[in-house]
Design an enzyme around this catalytic site. Sequence first.
Site, PDB file in Angstrom:
ATOM      1  N   HIS A 101      18.288 -32.090  -0.015  1.00 35.88           N
ATOM      2  CA  HIS A 101      18.804 -30.653   0.106  1.00 35.88           C
ATOM      3  C   HIS A 101      20.422 -31.187  -0.189  1.00 35.88           C
ATOM      4  O   HIS A 101      20.667 -32.089  -0.075  1.00 35.88           O
ATOM      5  CB  HIS A 101      18.918 -30.244   1.528  1.00 35.88           C
ATOM      6  CG  HIS A 101      19.492 -28.924   1.877  1.00 35.88           C
ATOM      7  ND1 HIS A 101      20.860 -28.639   1.927  1.00 35.88           N
ATOM      8  CD2 HIS A 101      18.972 -27.679   2.017  1.00 35.88           C
ATOM      9  CE1 HIS A 101      20.974 -27.429   2.104  1.00 35.88           C
ATOM     10  NE2 HIS A 101      20.031 -26.886   2.144  1.00 35.88           N
TER      11      HIS A 101
ATOM     12  N   ASP B 227      17.907 -36.833   7.794  1.00 33.01           N
ATOM     13  CA  ASP B 227      18.182 -35.372   7.827  1.00 33.01           C
ATOM     14  C   ASP B 227      16.808 -34.674   8.190  1.00 33.01           C
ATOM     15  O   ASP B 227      15.795 -34.528   7.900  1.00 33.01           O
ATOM     16  CB  ASP B 227      18.445 -34.908   6.239  1.00 33.01           C
ATOM     17  CG  ASP B 227      18.357 -33.265   6.275  1.00 33.01           C
ATOM     18  OD1 ASP B 227      18.148 -32.499   7.295  1.00 33.01           O
ATOM     19  OD2 ASP B 227      18.885 -32.876   4.980  1.00 33.01           O
TER      20      ASP B 227
ATOM     21  N   LYS C  13      17.504 -23.572  13.298  1.00 34.86           N
ATOM     22  CA  LYS C  13      16.293 -23.673  12.431  1.00 34.86           C
ATOM     23  C   LYS C  13      15.267 -23.748  13.446  1.00 34.86           C
ATOM     24  O   LYS C  13      14.233 -23.684  13.510  1.00 34.86           O
ATOM     25  CB  LYS C  13      16.371 -24.647  11.274  1.00 34.86           C
ATOM     26  CG  LYS C  13      17.074 -24.361  10.065  1.00 34.86           C
ATOM     27  CD  LYS C  13      16.930 -25.359   8.996  1.00 34.86           C
ATOM     28  CE  LYS C  13      17.841 -25.372   7.946  1.00 34.86           C
ATOM     29  NZ  LYS C  13      17.717 -24.406   7.042  1.00 34.86           N
TER      30      LYS C  13
ATOM     31  N   CYS D  99      18.845 -24.772  -2.635  1.00 34.18           N
ATOM     32  CA  CYS D  99      19.729 -26.037  -2.346  1.00 34.18           C
ATOM     33  C   CYS D  99      19.232 -27.121  -2.729  1.00 34.18           C
ATOM     34  O   CYS D  99      19.587 -28.112  -1.768  1.00 34.18           O
ATOM     35  CB  CYS D  99      20.471 -25.601  -0.835  1.00 34.18           C
ATOM     36  SG  CYS D  99      21.284 -24.239  -0.762  1.00 34.18           S
TER      37      CYS D  99
HETATM   38  C1  LIG Z   1      16.349 -30.338   4.494  1.00 28.74           C
HETATM   39  C2  LIG Z   1      17.511 -29.530   4.880  1.00 28.74           C
HETATM   40  N1  LIG Z   1      18.593 -30.425   5.330  1.00 28.74           N
HETATM   41  C3  LIG Z   1      19.832 -29.754   5.529  1.00 28.74           C
HETATM   42  C4  LIG Z   1      19.847 -28.366   5.525  1.00 28.74           C
HETATM   43  C5  LIG Z   1      21.428 -27.705   5.930  1.00 28.74           C
HETATM   44  O1  LIG Z   1      21.198 -27.210   7.049  1.00 28.74           O
HETATM   45  P1  LIG Z   1      22.532 -26.202   7.545  1.00 28.74           P
HETATM   46  O2  LIG Z   1      22.634 -25.216   6.596  1.00 28.74           O
HETATM   47  O3  LIG Z   1      21.824 -25.610   8.734  1.00 28.74           O
HETATM   48  O4  LIG Z   1      23.626 -27.282   7.744  1.00 28.74           O
HETATM   49  C6  LIG Z   1      19.161 -27.479   5.327  1.00 28.74           C
HETATM   50  C7  LIG Z   1      19.078 -26.197   5.519  1.00 28.74           C
HETATM   51  O5  LIG Z   1      18.149 -25.289   4.741  1.00 28.74           O
HETATM   52  C8  LIG Z   1      17.688 -28.328   4.909  1.00 28.74           C
HETATM   53  O6  LIG Z   1      16.525 -27.612   4.886  1.00 28.74           O
END
Ligand SMILES: Cc1ncc(COP(=O)(O)O)c(C=O)c1O
Length: 400
Positions: free
Chosen positions: A119, A196, A222, A358
């Site tokens: 991401h 992550d 989430k 993303c």
């Molecule tokens: C795998 C992963 N990492 C990081 C994030 C970023 O999360 P946040 O936007 O809550 O900081 C997401 C959000 O969709 C994600 O799916």
Amino acid sequence: MLISPWRTDFPALSALAAEGQTYLDSAATSQKPQAVLDALLGYYASGAANVHRAQHLPGERATRAFEGTRTQAAHWLNAASPAEILFTRGTTEAINLLAYGLEELFRPGDEIVISALEHHANLLPWQQLALRKQLRLVVLPLDSDGGIDPEQAAHLIGPRTRLLAISQLSNVLGRWQALSDLLPLARAQGAFTVVDGAQGVVHGRHDVQAMGCDFYAFSSHKLYGPDGVGVLYGRSDALAKLKHWQFGGEMVHSTTYQSADFHGAPLGFEAGTPAIASVIGLGAALDYLSNLDHAAVAGHETALHAKLLAGLAARDGIRLLGAPQLALASFCVDGVHNADLAHLLTEQGVAVRAGHHCAMPLLHSLGLQGAIRVSLGLYNDGEDLERFFSALDKALELLR
Ligand SMILES: Cc1ncc(COP(=O)(O)O)c(C=O)c1O
């Protein structure tokens, strides 16, 4: 018929249903159980107060609840101590904190290793650090199932590797990464390991000590909690290497006009008033989840995911991205633009995500500009999927 016994705990599901909406976008953000809504309202209704500052009753009560969540999060991840839990704004801020906090430990030519599926939250902070410090960003390739191949990783993780940062569960490909193979490769080089956990944390229980990572990040929103807060777990010796990165209230032992003596973790990394209500709400979410029958949740999620995959496989021209194992499926359809399909699904009240998720470099490496993603929460049921498939069939009839 797949029924979710937890659906009625989430008032938003019936509110959305009353508007004709079927929510299949939980990987973007989840709906919240009543217990979380009650905790948010309870905090504000009983008297908001700042934490760690005031001796008065509401201040003490807020601090107790706030620190209670830290203890719960430590239990949830099996951290050795609540002091290893830092509250951030979310996964994104947690990883940015690391990229700044570890910056001084890197030398030009050092390597940061990520994977091809990350991401942007676990790509851009490292990419920018690499640019600032003249480091090399090494990208681990994927196999056709969407997993990082440990054999290839073994060639690419070497003596110059100073940090490995990878997702536990991909938000596009829905595959668990082989952390137990990959993290030791980095550890053997004395490199930091960052996981992550934004998607992974939502499914099953995870033990950061057994995982053997230095850092693990996730977002409350989430995990059925409120937005605006996330958790960065850091093993105490790894946290001790972090440089402070944001400066302000409640993060110093003492300061003069000229210099300051900072707190260590966690308070030294939580400058300013935190998202108090959200942290308390996260505590309620963890409470709620802790009291569920985990085997039953896992069984439901597995059965629902199998139904999703079977339905997609039964339709012509659908290209599934990778070989998802849980929680979600991303796909595109031959000859159909994903934005057109998304538009027709939206018109029929089906809330899915369309676009690059993303993870632009991943989508581009698959030769795509975007894809549709259906993602599941523990409150989804068989009827949600039937509504999705019926909307999909209608949309494809129109578009083909
Ligand atoms: C795998 C992963 N990492 C990081 C994030 C970023 O999360 P946040 O936007 O809550 O900081 C997401 C959000 O969709 C994600 O799916």
